[in-house]
Design an enzyme around this catalytic site. Structure first.
Site, PDB file in Angstrom:
ATOM      1  N   CYS A 112       0.690  -0.731  -0.082  1.00  0.00           N
ATOM      2  CA  CYS A 112       0.012   0.116  -0.105  1.00  0.00           C
ATOM      3  C   CYS A 112       0.455   1.366  -0.181  1.00  0.00           C
ATOM      4  CB  CYS A 112      -0.850  -0.037   1.299  1.00  0.00           C
ATOM      5  SG  CYS A 112      -2.239   1.168   1.128  1.00  0.00           S
ATOM      6  N   HIS A 113       0.641   2.404   1.011  1.00  0.00           N
ATOM      7  CA  HIS A 113       1.709   3.677   1.376  1.00  0.00           C
ATOM      8  C   HIS A 113       2.886   3.226   1.396  1.00  0.00           C
ATOM      9  CE1 HIS A 113      -1.503   4.775   0.903  1.00  0.00           C
ATOM     10  NE2 HIS A 113      -1.516   6.113  -0.048  1.00  0.00           N
TER      11      HIS A 113
END
Length: 179
Positions: A112-113
């Site tokens: 994800c991030h």
């Protein structure tokens, strides 16, 4: 399923903002395969996970990242959440640990991030990876190639886009350790 007895996996998170399922899913998959799991963070105590924007569970920190050695772990997992990797980017010990881990050739899995921490560590030149779509420009500016795929394995880097990809992400991590 891979037999990971004798393997130890470090999970590196900031004090809060961790996307809980991106921590717990690979953690539980690794533990089920027999691996030991260790939660690292810049500070001791406990960390606060979230389900998107809502507070979820807290988890006890096993060791501060500034006291950790890459030599003690067989793999590194970087869970996402927006605030989590953003905070890790500002911690010199966390960034250095990630840089040394990538340079060691051992598996590093980021979802994800979490690739923001890889950007900050300066390890993406010539690498192909995926992430949450908003990181595309950051990854490209850091010398990486961004692709929109469920899971990408480029050498020792394993990346996925979001919680929907966790099954493939965890499987790639286990494969990298059991292979």
């Amino acid at each position: 399923m891979a037999d990971l007895n004798g393997k130890t996996i470090a999970f590196l998170v900031a004090g809060e903002g961790i996307e809980q399922v991106e921590l717990t899913h690979p953690w539980e998959a690794a533990a089920a395969a027999g691996a030991a799991t260790v939660l690292l963070s810049p500070k001791g105590g406990s960390v606060q996970a979230f389900n998107h924007l809502d507070k979820a569970d807290t988890f006890p920190v096993d060791r501060q990242v500034g006291e950790a050695s890459v030599a003690d772990y067989d793999a590194l997992v970087l869970p996402g959440g927006v605030a989590n990797p953003d905070a890790l980017r500002l911690d010199r010990d966390a960034v250095g640990f990630v840089r040394h881990f990538v340079d060691s050739g051992k598996p590093v899995a980021a979802i994800c991030h979490a690739p923001w921490t890889l950007v900050e560590a300066g390890v993406l030149g010539g690498r192909t990876l995926t992430s949450w779509p908003s990181l595309r420009t950051d990854i490209t500016n850091a010398g990486g190639t961004w692709v929109d795929q469920e899971v990408v394995v480029d050498g020792n880097l394993i990346t996925s886009r979001n919680p929907d990809d966790l099954k493939a992400f965890s499987a790639a991590l286990l494969d990298a350790l059991g292979g």
